[in-house]
Design a protein around this motif. Structure first.
Motif, PDB file in Angstrom:
ATOM      1  N   ASP A  12      -2.827 -43.707 -19.976  1.00  0.00           N
ATOM      2  CA  ASP A  12      -3.960 -43.703 -19.038  1.00  0.00           C
ATOM      3  C   ASP A  12      -3.527 -43.534 -17.585  1.00  0.00           C
ATOM      4  O   ASP A  12      -4.355 -43.462 -16.689  1.00  0.00           O
ATOM      5  CB  ASP A  12      -4.804 -44.966 -19.215  1.00  0.00           C
ATOM      6  N   VAL A  28      -6.319 -28.635 -27.811  1.00  0.00           N
ATOM      7  CA  VAL A  28      -5.074 -29.156 -27.235  1.00  0.00           C
ATOM      8  C   VAL A  28      -4.875 -30.617 -27.648  1.00  0.00           C
ATOM      9  O   VAL A  28      -5.788 -31.422 -27.576  1.00  0.00           O
ATOM     10  CB  VAL A  28      -5.069 -29.015 -25.700  1.00  0.00           C
ATOM     11  N   LYS A  50      -4.393 -38.833  -1.614  1.00  0.00           N
ATOM     12  CA  LYS A  50      -5.675 -39.317  -2.137  1.00  0.00           C
ATOM     13  C   LYS A  50      -5.644 -40.813  -2.428  1.00  0.00           C
ATOM     14  O   LYS A  50      -6.620 -41.360  -2.928  1.00  0.00           O
ATOM     15  CB  LYS A  50      -6.022 -38.562  -3.434  1.00  0.00           C
ATOM     16  N   TRP A  70      -4.082 -28.180  -7.817  1.00  0.00           N
ATOM     17  CA  TRP A  70      -4.586 -28.697  -9.093  1.00  0.00           C
ATOM     18  C   TRP A  70      -5.053 -30.150  -8.954  1.00  0.00           C
ATOM     19  O   TRP A  70      -5.864 -30.616  -9.725  1.00  0.00           O
ATOM     20  CB  TRP A  70      -3.506 -28.608 -10.176  1.00  0.00           C
ATOM     21  N   SER A  71      -4.500 -30.836  -7.964  1.00  0.00           N
ATOM     22  CA  SER A  71      -4.921 -32.219  -7.734  1.00  0.00           C
ATOM     23  C   SER A  71      -6.166 -32.287  -6.866  1.00  0.00           C
ATOM     24  O   SER A  71      -6.664 -33.364  -6.572  1.00  0.00           O
ATOM     25  CB  SER A  71      -3.790 -33.006  -7.065  1.00  0.00           C
ATOM     26  N   GLY A  72      -6.637 -31.129  -6.422  1.00  0.00           N
ATOM     27  CA  GLY A  72      -7.918 -31.070  -5.713  1.00  0.00           C
ATOM     28  C   GLY A  72      -7.845 -31.286  -4.215  1.00  0.00           C
ATOM     29  O   GLY A  72      -8.809 -31.752  -3.615  1.00  0.00           O
ATOM     30  N   PRO A 109      -9.034 -36.264 -19.405  1.00  0.00           N
ATOM     31  CA  PRO A 109      -7.861 -35.388 -19.398  1.00  0.00           C
ATOM     32  C   PRO A 109      -8.144 -33.998 -19.964  1.00  0.00           C
ATOM     33  O   PRO A 109      -8.864 -33.864 -20.947  1.00  0.00           O
ATOM     34  CB  PRO A 109      -6.859 -36.136 -20.283  1.00  0.00           C
ATOM     35  N   TRP A 110      -7.605 -32.984 -19.312  1.00  0.00           N
ATOM     36  CA  TRP A 110      -7.644 -31.635 -19.862  1.00  0.00           C
ATOM     37  C   TRP A 110      -6.289 -30.999 -19.652  1.00  0.00           C
ATOM     38  O   TRP A 110      -5.524 -31.438 -18.806  1.00  0.00           O
ATOM     39  CB  TRP A 110      -8.750 -30.782 -19.242  1.00  0.00           C
ATOM     40  N   ALA A 111      -6.009 -29.998 -20.442  1.00  0.00           N
ATOM     41  CA  ALA A 111      -4.747 -29.278 -20.286  1.00  0.00           C
ATOM     42  C   ALA A 111      -5.057 -27.944 -19.638  1.00  0.00           C
ATOM     43  O   ALA A 111      -6.019 -27.278 -20.008  1.00  0.00           O
ATOM     44  CB  ALA A 111      -4.078 -29.062 -21.636  1.00  0.00           C
ATOM     45  N   TYR A 112      -4.244 -27.579 -18.665  1.00  0.00           N
ATOM     46  CA  TYR A 112      -4.485 -26.352 -17.940  1.00  0.00           C
ATOM     47  C   TYR A 112      -3.404 -25.323 -18.256  1.00  0.00           C
ATOM     48  O   TYR A 112      -2.222 -25.603 -18.113  1.00  0.00           O
ATOM     49  CB  TYR A 112      -4.514 -26.637 -16.433  1.00  0.00           C
ATOM     50  N   VAL A 159      -3.534 -36.290 -22.319  1.00  0.00           N
ATOM     51  CA  VAL A 159      -3.361 -36.664 -20.907  1.00  0.00           C
ATOM     52  C   VAL A 159      -3.500 -35.390 -20.081  1.00  0.00           C
ATOM     53  O   VAL A 159      -3.263 -34.297 -20.597  1.00  0.00           O
ATOM     54  CB  VAL A 159      -1.960 -37.285 -20.647  1.00  0.00           C
ATOM     55  N   PRO A 160      -3.871 -35.522 -18.799  1.00  0.00           N
ATOM     56  CA  PRO A 160      -3.970 -34.305 -17.985  1.00  0.00           C
ATOM     57  C   PRO A 160      -2.640 -33.553 -18.006  1.00  0.00           C
ATOM     58  O   PRO A 160      -1.583 -34.146 -17.779  1.00  0.00           O
ATOM     59  CB  PRO A 160      -4.267 -34.826 -16.577  1.00  0.00           C
ATOM     60  N   THR A 161      -2.697 -32.273 -18.321  1.00  0.00           N
ATOM     61  CA  THR A 161      -1.475 -31.493 -18.516  1.00  0.00           C
ATOM     62  C   THR A 161      -1.561 -30.187 -17.734  1.00  0.00           C
ATOM     63  O   THR A 161      -2.527 -29.438 -17.880  1.00  0.00           O
ATOM     64  CB  THR A 161      -1.294 -31.169 -20.016  1.00  0.00           C
ATOM     65  N   ILE A 162      -0.550 -29.946 -16.911  1.00  0.00           N
ATOM     66  CA  ILE A 162      -0.487 -28.689 -16.165  1.00  0.00           C
ATOM     67  C   ILE A 162       0.684 -27.891 -16.722  1.00  0.00           C
ATOM     68  O   ILE A 162       1.826 -28.348 -16.673  1.00  0.00           O
ATOM     69  CB  ILE A 162      -0.230 -28.951 -14.672  1.00  0.00           C
ATOM     70  N   ASN A 163       0.420 -26.731 -17.246  1.00  0.00           N
ATOM     71  CA  ASN A 163       1.498 -25.849 -17.697  1.00  0.00           C
ATOM     72  C   ASN A 163       1.943 -24.995 -16.519  1.00  0.00           C
ATOM     73  O   ASN A 163       1.115 -24.481 -15.770  1.00  0.00           O
ATOM     74  CB  ASN A 163       1.006 -24.964 -18.836  1.00  0.00           C
ATOM     75  N   ALA A 194      -9.599 -30.589 -10.251  1.00  0.00           N
ATOM     76  CA  ALA A 194      -8.882 -31.796  -9.806  1.00  0.00           C
ATOM     77  C   ALA A 194      -8.520 -32.593 -11.037  1.00  0.00           C
ATOM     78  O   ALA A 194      -9.397 -33.008 -11.797  1.00  0.00           O
ATOM     79  CB  ALA A 194      -9.745 -32.625  -8.868  1.00  0.00           C
ATOM     80  N   LEU A 195      -7.237 -32.787 -11.263  1.00  0.00           N
ATOM     81  CA  LEU A 195      -6.854 -33.462 -12.501  1.00  0.00           C
ATOM     82  C   LEU A 195      -7.368 -34.895 -12.510  1.00  0.00           C
ATOM     83  O   LEU A 195      -7.485 -35.545 -11.473  1.00  0.00           O
ATOM     84  CB  LEU A 195      -5.343 -33.400 -12.722  1.00  0.00           C
ATOM     85  N   ASP A 196      -7.696 -35.354 -13.690  1.00  0.00           N
ATOM     86  CA  ASP A 196      -8.431 -36.602 -13.820  1.00  0.00           C
ATOM     87  C   ASP A 196      -7.944 -37.324 -15.078  1.00  0.00           C
ATOM     88  O   ASP A 196      -8.091 -36.810 -16.186  1.00  0.00           O
ATOM     89  CB  ASP A 196      -9.933 -36.249 -13.932  1.00  0.00           C
ATOM     90  N   VAL A 197      -7.357 -38.504 -14.901  1.00  0.00           N
ATOM     91  CA  VAL A 197      -6.832 -39.223 -16.062  1.00  0.00           C
ATOM     92  C   VAL A 197      -7.944 -39.774 -16.956  1.00  0.00           C
ATOM     93  O   VAL A 197      -7.744 -40.016 -18.136  1.00  0.00           O
ATOM     94  CB  VAL A 197      -5.869 -40.371 -15.676  1.00  0.00           C
ATOM     95  N   ALA A 208      -0.027 -34.804  -3.297  1.00  0.00           N
ATOM     96  CA  ALA A 208      -1.487 -34.788  -3.195  1.00  0.00           C
ATOM     97  C   ALA A 208      -2.057 -36.139  -3.617  1.00  0.00           C
ATOM     98  O   ALA A 208      -2.983 -36.665  -2.985  1.00  0.00           O
ATOM     99  CB  ALA A 208      -2.059 -33.668  -4.060  1.00  0.00           C
TER     100      ALA A 208
END
Ligand code: TPP
Ligand code: SF4
Ligand code: MG
Lengths: 300, 380
Positions: free
Chosen positions: A41, A62, A90, B74-76, B209-212, A66-70, B203-206, A86
């Motif tokens: 989390d 997928v 924030k 990506w973090s907005g 969650p999504w994969a980009y 967890v949020p994943t950036i490729n 904006a990534l969000d825990v 960033a």
């Protein structure tokens, strides 16, 4: 507090859902599930081109929860740096920015990016899972390939020593550097948690078995990793900048003494990639292994 | 009502830096390369002096400069970088990743030719190599336009219905290192125009969650690229609207924001240009008219998206377009000429098109050379 088998069973969140594409016996996916699951989390993942960009699954299915950036192959530590900065802006710096990538990015193409992030003391953790090969592209040699390994680009056996990436990062003043093995997950998760509790650039190199590229039985994946530690091929240690001391980890401690180690051939014989390895190559592999231990001892 | 502004003298790179300062990006990452370097230096000074509250990432390469901006985007948060020439080439895969990933990063490119041989002077080969990367590209003619375009770029790129990165282009040295007059608005007025980036596209969000950028099959992939095409099309109107809003507030304009015609609506010959050659062409036009020639000029300000409709409409009233390119597509022709010709052909406009590649590697293109070209073309 040491992580126990019980802690591992009760995960706060399953980080690897159904529908992943990892091969049977993949040590990387196993390590992922346990480590990332322990902070799910709070984790933000950055994944360079690697098997992890494939085994995470595809489209709406997928499996990384967890949020994943490729990212591009060499870009992940810099992308992670940008995320970390960033998040700081924030006021969300409680989140953990984790690079999860292979030996190809960490030892070869992305090494400048990684040392750059280390040099800047970016607040990220880089986990390099090493199968000693470019798995994604079909098993070519990487800078972390062992001497004697037959790969797609070294069909007669690799002749060059391993790059020893952990020491490169120690030399570049990382906050925390450790090695781990998929055969000792408690130890790995403990190191993973410890790394995440520290500010700055952290690095863990974990040995994982890769049955297809190692031409090994997927049922023996863990056994091979365990032998990697027991033969001394894979020293288990952690190093902390505060103390500048490398400490051997509990599961691998006794293999610091060569007399306690199993013969390296116990490990090579379970893997088709070493089929045909000559005595000369085996000696060279032993010597390269000893070279790593000697290096390590300088910090002990 | 046009707001109060202060006239300053500064280089084009200073102008780009002030636009960034006033837009208040959260994360800046950049790497030095001549002739872009002073932009990075200015911004690190602004941050050091506390004029700008931002994270400045002192990266080890351009590849990482853009990558760090991508992570931040990506973090907005609002992001800014700048580069030039070899630096732009070095970040190549991330340039495409940013465009195709719809990350609204603002990156002035100080145009410089490509090696070999080593040469730090301007041409457009660097940015032209990235015209298909999914970035808005605007070519500027002077220092003032650099400031104005960079400020506008934030507002255009970050619009939710656009979500595209922007590359304001400025000729190396001719603009970047030449001092000129720039009217600077009050920083607060400038920021009010851009507005905060508080509703980011991504904006990534825990919590959610999504994969980009995971593996994507041909269906989804081609859908994404079609979306990008549509967004580029929408960007044309957005550029015009933002440009108009800018004009109302600050009193400056560049044609309609997409193209800037100069002189009469109709002429025997039109000089079509990009960047500072567009400014030089004005001088050439004035002199040619004084000699009795019926000539005008068209500066393409926005190259991506390509202002097809405006160029067609303009060309219909004119007879002969002479395109001056400051880059070459080897094995074909100048990229601007190729596109202008194609557009007219497709829209059945029979205005003739010719052109010349000039000014490569910083070769000077004075108004006298433009006059010679025009006279030669008028005879043909
Ligand atoms: C710039 C670039 N060069 C080459 C590739 C092709 N490529 C993708 S993954 C990969 C190898 C990855 O190896 P490693 O990092 O060890 O991860 P693994 O696949 O073993 O998990 C290669 C060569 C690429 N994606 N980008
Ligand atoms: S090739 Fe190896 S590392 Fe890659 S998914 Fe399969 S087992 Fe895992
Ligand atoms: Mg690998």
């Amino acid at each position: 507090m040491p992580v126990t088998q019980k802690d591992l069973m009760i995960k706060p969140k399953d980080a690897l859902l159904k529908g992943h594409f990892a091969c049977a016996g993949c040590g990387s996916a196993l390590a992922f599930r346990h480590a990332i699951g322990s902070v799910a989390d709070k984790a933000v993942l950055v994944v360079p081109a690697s098997c992890a960009s494939v085994y995470q699954g595809s489209g709406k299915g997928v499996a990384f929860n967890v949020p994943t950036i490729n990212t591009a192959f060499a870009a992940s530590d810099a992308v992670a740096s940008g995320i970390s900065r960033a998040l700081k802006r924030k006021g969300k710096d409680d989140l953990k920015v984790i690079v999860w990538g292979g030996d190809g990015s960490a030892a070869d193409i992305g090494i400048a990016t990684e040392i750059g992030a280390c040099d800047r003391q970016e607040n990220i953790l880089h986990v390099m899972y090493s199968n000693n090969v470019y798995g994604n592209t079909g098993g070519q040699r990487s800078g972390d390939t062992m001497i004697g390994a037959r790969t797609a680009t070294t069909p007669k056996g690799n002749t060059t020593p391993r790059k020893m990436v952990p020491f490169i990062l120690i030399a570049n003043n990382a906050r925390y550097v450790a090695t781990a093995s998929a055969a000792f997950l408690e130890d790995f998760v403990e190191k993973f948690q410890k790394a995440l509790s520290l500010e700055g650039f952290k690095f863990i190199q974990i040995d994982i078995s890769c049955p297809p590229n190692w031409r090994a039985d997927s049922a023996q994946s863990i056994e091979i990793s365990r032998l990697g530690v027991q033969t001394g091929i894979w020293p288990l240690f952690e190093w902390d900048r505060e103390t500048n001391i490398a400490v051997l980890s509990r599961p691998g401690k006794k293999y610091g003494d060569k007399a306690n180690r199993k013969p390296i051939s116990d490990w090579t014989s379970l893997q088709g990639r070493f089929r045909g390895i000559t005595d000369k190559e085996l000696i060279a592999l032993e010597e390269d292994t000893e070279r790593q231990w000697n290096f390590l001892r300088k910090f002990m | 009502m046009v707001v109060k502004q202060e006239t300053k003298s500064m280089t084009g790179n200073d102008a780009a830096s002030y636009a960034a300062l006033f837009a208040k990006p959260d994360v800046i990452a950049a790497y030095p390369i001549t002739p872009q370097t002073t932009i990075v230096e200015n911004l690190s000074r602004f941050v050091d002096e506390g004029k700008l509250e931002a994270e400045f990432v002192i990266v080890e390469s351009e590849h990482s400069a853009l990558a760090a901006c991508m992570g931040a985007a990506w973090s907005g948060v609002r992001t800014f970088t700048a580069t030039s020439s070899q630096g732009l080439l070095y970040m190549a895969e991330n340039v495409f990743w940013t465009g195709y990933g719809r990350l609204p990063i603002i990156m002035p490119v100080v145009n410089r030719c490509l090696a070999p041989g080593w040469n730090i002077w301007p041409d457009f080969q660097d940015s032209m190599a990235f015209r298909d990367a999914g970035w808005i590209q605007m070519y500027t003619k002077n220092n003032q336009e650099v400031f104005d375009t960079t400020l506008q770029a934030f507002k255009i790129s970050e619009s939710k219905d656009i979500a595209l990165p922007s590359m304001p282009c400025l000729d190396g040295f001719v603009i970047s290192h030449t001092t000129g007059q720039v009217d600077l608005p009050d920083p607060e007025d400038a920021f009010e125009f851009v507005g905060p980036y508080d509703d980011p596209v991504i904006a990534l969000d825990v919590e959610n969650p999504w994969a980009y950028g995971s593996m994507t099959g041909p269906d989804q992939y081609s859908k994404h690229r079609r979306d990008l095409m549509v967004a580029m099309e929408r960007a044309k109107k957005k550029i015009i609207d933002v440009h108009k809003e800018f004009e109302e507030r600050f009193g400056r304009s560049y044609g309609n924001g997409l193209i800037e015609p100069y002189g009469d609506d109709e002429a025997d010959l039109t000089l079509v240009t990009l960047g500072t050659i567009g400014d030089e062409a004005h001088e050439a036009i004035d002199r040619l008219k004084a000699e009795g020639h019926n000539v005008n000029a068209l500066r393409v300000r926005t190259f991506r998206p390509f202002p097809v409709e405006n160029i067609v409409e303009f060309a219909k009233k004119n007879h002969k377009l002479v395109v001056i390119d400051r880059a070459a597509s080897f094995g074909h022709d100048g990229p601007l000429r190729i596109e202008v010709e194609a557009v007219l052909k497709r829209h059945n406009v029979d205005t003739s098109v010719s052109g010349k590649i000039m000014g490569l590697g910083g070769e000077d293109v004075p108004y006298s050379a433009i006059i010679d070209l025009a006279k030669k073309e008028l005879k043909e």
